[in-house]
Scaffold this motif. Structure first.
Motif, PDB file in Angstrom:
ATOM      1  N   ILE A  93      -2.158  -7.500   3.172  1.00 43.45           N
ATOM      2  CA  ILE A  93      -2.628  -6.308   2.459  1.00 43.45           C
ATOM      3  C   ILE A  93      -4.062  -6.523   2.014  1.00 43.45           C
ATOM      4  CG2 ILE A  93      -2.282  -4.774   0.487  1.00 43.45           C
ATOM      5  CD1 ILE A  93       0.615  -5.515   0.444  1.00 43.45           C
ATOM      6  N   SER A  94      -4.871  -5.495   2.181  1.00 44.95           N
ATOM      7  CA  SER A  94      -6.265  -5.548   1.751  1.00 44.95           C
ATOM      8  C   SER A  94      -6.666  -4.193   1.198  1.00 44.95           C
ATOM      9  CB  SER A  94      -7.173  -5.924   2.940  1.00 44.95           C
ATOM     10  OG  SER A  94      -8.538  -5.728   2.622  1.00 44.95           O
ATOM     11  N   VAL A  95      -7.728  -4.162   0.406  1.00 43.85           N
ATOM     12  CA  VAL A  95      -8.239  -2.889  -0.097  1.00 43.85           C
ATOM     13  C   VAL A  95      -9.226  -2.271   0.880  1.00 43.85           C
ATOM     14  CG1 VAL A  95      -7.875  -3.503  -2.518  1.00 43.85           C
ATOM     15  CG2 VAL A  95     -10.078  -4.022  -1.439  1.00 43.85           C
ATOM     16  N   ASP A  96      -9.398  -2.883   2.037  1.00 40.60           N
ATOM     17  CA  ASP A  96     -10.243  -2.297   3.079  1.00 40.60           C
ATOM     18  C   ASP A  96      -9.643  -0.979   3.573  1.00 40.60           C
ATOM     19  OD1 ASP A  96     -12.454  -4.174   3.767  1.00 40.60           O
ATOM     20  OD2 ASP A  96     -10.796  -5.568   4.080  1.00 40.60           O
ATOM     21  N   PRO A  97     -10.477  -0.034   3.994  1.00 40.70           N
ATOM     22  CA  PRO A  97      -9.964   1.201   4.602  1.00 40.70           C
ATOM     23  C   PRO A  97      -9.231   0.899   5.909  1.00 40.70           C
ATOM     24  CG  PRO A  97     -12.259   1.455   3.926  1.00 40.70           C
ATOM     25  CD  PRO A  97     -11.934  -0.004   3.811  1.00 40.70           C
ATOM     26  N   GLN A  98      -8.368   1.831   6.306  1.00 47.19           N
ATOM     27  CA  GLN A  98      -7.530   1.626   7.492  1.00 47.19           C
ATOM     28  C   GLN A  98      -8.359   1.438   8.751  1.00 47.19           C
ATOM     29  OE1 GLN A  98      -6.836   4.299  10.033  1.00 47.19           O
ATOM     30  NE2 GLN A  98      -5.654   2.787  11.211  1.00 47.19           N
TER      31      GLN A  98
END
Length: 201
Positions: A93-98
């Motif tokens: 999981i990351s806070v990067d956009p899809q």
């Protein structure tokens, strides 16, 4: 502070993966062990820094190790087959956009789901929200069939070198869990014939 070993973790949520598919982990409970890890932003040129939407801390002012997310994902990627052999699904999981995760996963041949959490909702629920003085923490959990945490690990800096013993310990934990799980009399432990979410041997 992350959840500790023995705690039951809430998996009743869903996020989009790098392919745009909605992924929910709750249906995996009772079927597979889960190795869930939160990794730092992969740091592409388009998204070098993201701000915390909650405005409780502006991570744009912090120095983010751009290679940390990439190297951490690669660490799990390189050991992915070992996790699959122990009935364990790996999820990042990351806070990067899809779209950033899609480009990253394709470039680095990532065989498991990378979930996008740009609003920090699940990251917060997993107790991995940044704290003052840290750009982004990294957390990893190995979760058993009952949804209980069997291994919990935290890195305050998010640097992969701090995870040097995490993956071996996570694999050992997964193997121990797999050995305890009932299976048909004609199935051997660590059978390579099992099907796992993204790939099959």
């Amino acid at each position: 502070m992350p959840f500790h070993k023995g705690a039951f973790i809430d998996l009743d949520w869903s996020l989009r993966d790098q392919l745009g598919n909605e992924v929910c982990l709750k249906p995996l409970v009772g079927k597979k062990n889960i190795c869930l890890f939160v990794f730092p932003q992969v740091g592409t040129k388009k998204y070098d820094v993201l701000k915390d939407p909650g405005d409780s801390i502006d991570v744009s002012s912090k120095k983010i190790p751009k290679k940390a997310g990439k190297e951490l994902v690669e660490l799990f990627r390189n050991c992915y087959r070992l996790f699959r052999e122990t009935n364990t699904e790996v999820i990042g999981i990351s806070v990067d956009p899809q779209d950033v995760l899609a480009e990253f996963a394709k470039e680095h041949t990532v065989p498991f789901a990378l979930l996008s959490d740009p609003n920090w909702e699940v990251v917060t629920r997993l107790r991995c929200r940044p704290t003052l003085g840290w750009a982004q923490r990294s957390i990893a959990y190995v979760i058993d069939l009952e949804g209980k945490i069997e291994l919990s690990y935290e890195s305050l800096s998010g640097r992969p070198k701090e995870f040097s013993m995490l993956v071996p310990n996570a694999i050992k934990t997964s193997r121990d869990l797999d050995a305890k799980q009932p299976r048909p009399f004609n199935e051997e432990p660590n059978s390579s014939k099992r099907m796992f979410g993204w790939l099959s041997l």
